[in-house]
Scaffold this motif. Structure first.
Motif, mmCIF file in Angstrom:
data_model
loop_
_atom_site.group_PDB
_atom_site.id
_atom_site.type_symbol
_atom_site.label_atom_id
_atom_site.label_comp_id
_atom_site.label_asym_id
_atom_site.label_seq_id
_atom_site.Cartn_x
_atom_site.Cartn_y
_atom_site.Cartn_z
ATOM 1 N N VAL A 1 0.856 -1.194 0.000
ATOM 2 C CA VAL A 1 0.000 0.000 0.000
ATOM 3 C C VAL A 1 0.892 1.244 0.000
ATOM 4 O O VAL A 1 1.705 1.425 0.915
ATOM 5 N N VAL B 1 1.376 5.321 0.317
ATOM 6 C CA VAL B 1 0.735 6.454 0.990
ATOM 7 C C VAL B 1 1.338 7.736 0.445
ATOM 8 O O VAL B 1 2.564 7.911 0.441
ATOM 9 N N ARG C 1 -5.713 2.883 -8.255
ATOM 10 C CA ARG C 1 -6.729 2.459 -7.285
ATOM 11 C C ARG C 1 -6.487 3.232 -5.994
ATOM 12 O O ARG C 1 -5.524 2.963 -5.279
ATOM 13 N N ARG D 1 -7.513 5.127 -2.336
ATOM 14 C CA ARG D 1 -8.261 5.407 -1.111
ATOM 15 C C ARG D 1 -8.100 6.907 -0.862
ATOM 16 O O ARG D 1 -7.066 7.357 -0.377
ATOM 17 N N ALA E 1 -8.874 4.524 6.244
ATOM 18 C CA ALA E 1 -8.257 4.245 4.942
ATOM 19 C C ALA E 1 -7.156 3.203 5.064
ATOM 20 O O ALA E 1 -7.064 2.276 4.245
ATOM 21 N N LEU E 2 -6.308 3.337 6.082
ATOM 22 C CA LEU E 2 -5.221 2.375 6.242
ATOM 23 C C LEU E 2 -5.742 1.004 6.668
ATOM 24 O O LEU E 2 -5.167 -0.021 6.289
ATOM 25 N N GLU F 1 -8.612 -0.348 5.757
ATOM 26 C CA GLU F 1 -9.319 -0.974 4.648
ATOM 27 C C GLU F 1 -8.463 -1.150 3.398
ATOM 28 O O GLU F 1 -8.860 -1.863 2.468
ATOM 29 N N ALA F 2 -7.299 -0.503 3.330
ATOM 30 C CA ALA F 2 -6.471 -0.560 2.124
ATOM 31 C C ALA F 2 -5.962 -1.975 1.864
ATOM 32 O O ALA F 2 -5.653 -2.729 2.793
ATOM 33 N N GLU F 3 -5.880 -2.305 0.578
ATOM 34 C CA GLU F 3 -5.392 -3.607 0.137
ATOM 35 C C GLU F 3 -4.136 -3.429 -0.699
ATOM 36 O O GLU F 3 -3.881 -2.332 -1.223
ATOM 37 N N ASP G 1 -3.292 -0.646 -3.518
ATOM 38 C CA ASP G 1 -3.997 0.615 -3.296
ATOM 39 C C ASP G 1 -3.020 1.746 -3.010
ATOM 40 O O ASP G 1 -1.893 1.516 -2.529
ATOM 41 N N THR G 2 -3.466 2.962 -3.267
ATOM 42 C CA THR G 2 -2.752 4.167 -2.843
ATOM 43 C C THR G 2 -3.661 4.958 -1.911
ATOM 44 O O THR G 2 -4.792 5.308 -2.286
ATOM 45 N N VAL G 3 -3.215 5.173 -0.692
ATOM 46 C CA VAL G 3 -3.927 6.051 0.238
ATOM 47 C C VAL G 3 -3.447 7.468 -0.052
ATOM 48 O O VAL G 3 -2.266 7.792 0.139
#
Length: 468
Positions: free
Chosen positions: A344, A346, A367, A369, A426-427, A429-431, A434-436
């Motif tokens: 992930v 950030v 993708r 967040r 967000a962190l 649920e992130a997979e 993903d990009t938060v």
């Protein structure tokens, strides 16, 4: 400090005692002016009084006896939505209104320059988005060659807080529309216009006034070389207005992110991750930007084109520029990669304070967040609709949360309310993949004092969460 010239022995009033106002007072005093100052904030007045700065309420007619000029900080409205009462008082007294940028251009050049082997240069960068990155990147490219360089204006130090020029020095000023609009003197050697999107419309009476403010840097500044982004009609209009020779394009360098510019003249553009320089219908250089982690996305590729063009005008070769681009560290809060954990990524783009800036961030990742919200700007996030398929989920904060939720439609979202809650969700649920992304599309002023404070809090929350 650059002592202000032209006011020795004269009374000058200063309105606003923040990041630009305090250095302005010091520079006026160093130039022999008699200064009287005012700030609407009691804390700022108390700090100034403790430092021996004479205060007087500039909204009162008596304060203007003998005054020759009023110098206004950029955050203070001078026309729209309504002039500050002190500015009205200056008008009534027949006192000229200026700002620190106007004073800088009146004072930077001195007789001592006659002894220099290479004249100093001033580069000014404006646009709705990307000013800070372009300014910092251009400075990085120049400093890598050993050229003395200073950065100021709307980033870093106030213009008058910079050091006096030395042989061959380049000063790069990031200038907002507020700073350009009021300056009574504008004399850049190189002027850069990046782009235009709706912002600060209340301060300029609409989009036309906003563009007119930025256009002053060129139309009244008369730069020797104009570097102009032509991805919007305003930029194309400005480039046409600044051309002096049909066919050659001189003295304009057109830049673009996404368009091939291979006409006669001088251009720098980025397409599919590659920067290309063309002159007189022939390609001169090509640089692969795709692996440069601190310059992600098409918006940063436009910034790279502008900084590249500045460096080329100042005599730096393409291969030198390419090597320096690869070492650019990036700026805090501007598409800044905070880290990557468990697949992930950030990213902190707290500086994305309007929809156009946020679109550039959203367009850089697949993708997302998306943490968005704050104090909303006119138009909200409607302009981002075509990018919604990239949003895995939005986490909405601040005053804009309700309006953003209504616009998102079928995009998954939660109203987190605070940045702390949004980061946690967000962190969690992130997979992997993903990009938060913090790209608020809003100002910070409902919950934070500045976009910097918001970005710093975001980074601290991320690190606390991942450390725990």
């Amino acid at each position: 400090m650059i002592p202000v010239r032209g006011y020795s022995g004269h009374k000058v009033a200063v309105l606003g005692l923040g990041r630009s106002g305090r250095p302005t007072v010091a520079a006026l005093l160093a130039g022999g002016a008699e200064v009287v100052a005012w700030d609407d904030g009691a804390a700022a007045r108390a700090a100034a009084e403790a430092d021996g700065i004479p205060l007087d309420d500039l909204t009162k007619a008596k304060a203007w006896d003998g005054a020759k000029a009023l110098i206004v900080s950029p955050g203070i409205p001078h026309l729209y939505p309504a002039p500050h009462p002190a500015i009205r008082a200056a008008w009534d007294a027949g006192v000229a209104v200026d700002n620190d940028i106007g004073l800088f251009f009146r004072s930077f050049a001195t007789p001592a320059w006659q002894e220099f082997d290479r004249m100093p240069s001033v580069v000014c960068v404006t646009g709705s988005n990307g000013k800070s990155t372009t300014t910092a990147l251009a400075a990085h490219l120049l400093a890598a060659t050993g050229r003395p360089v200073q950065v100021g204006g709307n980033i870093g130090r106030g213009a008058l807080d910079l050091d006096p020029a030395e042989d061959g020095m380049v000063v790069i000023l990031e200038l907002s529309s507020y700073q350009i609009e009021l300056a009574r003197a504008l004399q850049p050697d190189i002027a850069v216009f990046l782009n235009l999107s709706p912002d600060h419309l209340d301060r300029h009476g609409g989009i036309g006034g906003y563009f007119a403010a930025k256009r002053r840097l060129f139309a009244e500044g008369g730069p020797s070389r104009s570097i102009i982004g032509v991805d919007e009609d305003e930029g194309r209009f400005l480039a046409n207005a600044m051309r002096e020779e049909a066919g050659t394009g001189d003295p304009v360098i057109e830049i673009s992110s996404g368009r091939k510019l291979d006409r006669l003249g001088w251009s720098v553009f980025a397409r599919k991750g590659f920067l290309a320089e063309w002159r007189h219908g022939r390609q001169q250089a090509s640089i692969d930007l795709r692996a440069m982690a601190t310059l992600p996305g098409a918006h940063n590729h436009q910034n790279a084109c502008a900084a590249y063009a500045v460096a080329r005008v100042l005599g730096i070769g393409p291969r030198q520029i390419e090597a320096s681009l690869a070492t650019y560290p990036g700026l805090p809060h501007r598409s800044q990669i905070v880290g990557e954990w468990g697949g992930v990524r950030v990213v902190n783009d707290s500086k994305a304070t309007n929809a156009d800036a946020a679109s550039r961030s959203l367009g850089s990742f697949e993708r997302v967040r998306w943490i968005a919200g704050g104090r909303p700007k006119e138009g909200g996030i409607e302009a981002l609709r075509e990018l919604f398929p990239r949003v895995a989920k939005a986490y909405l904060i601040g005053e804009a949360a309700g309006g953003f939720a209504a616009t998102l439609g079928e995009v998954p979202y939660s109203v987190a309310g605070t940045l702390d809650a949004a980061v946690t969700a967000a962190l969690t649920e992130a997979e992997p993949g993903d990009t938060v992304l913090l790209a608020p599309a809003c100002s910070s002023f409902d919950q934070f004092a500045s976009f910097e404070e918001r970005g710093e809090r975001f980074e601290a929350l991320v690190r606390e969460r991942l450390a725990g």
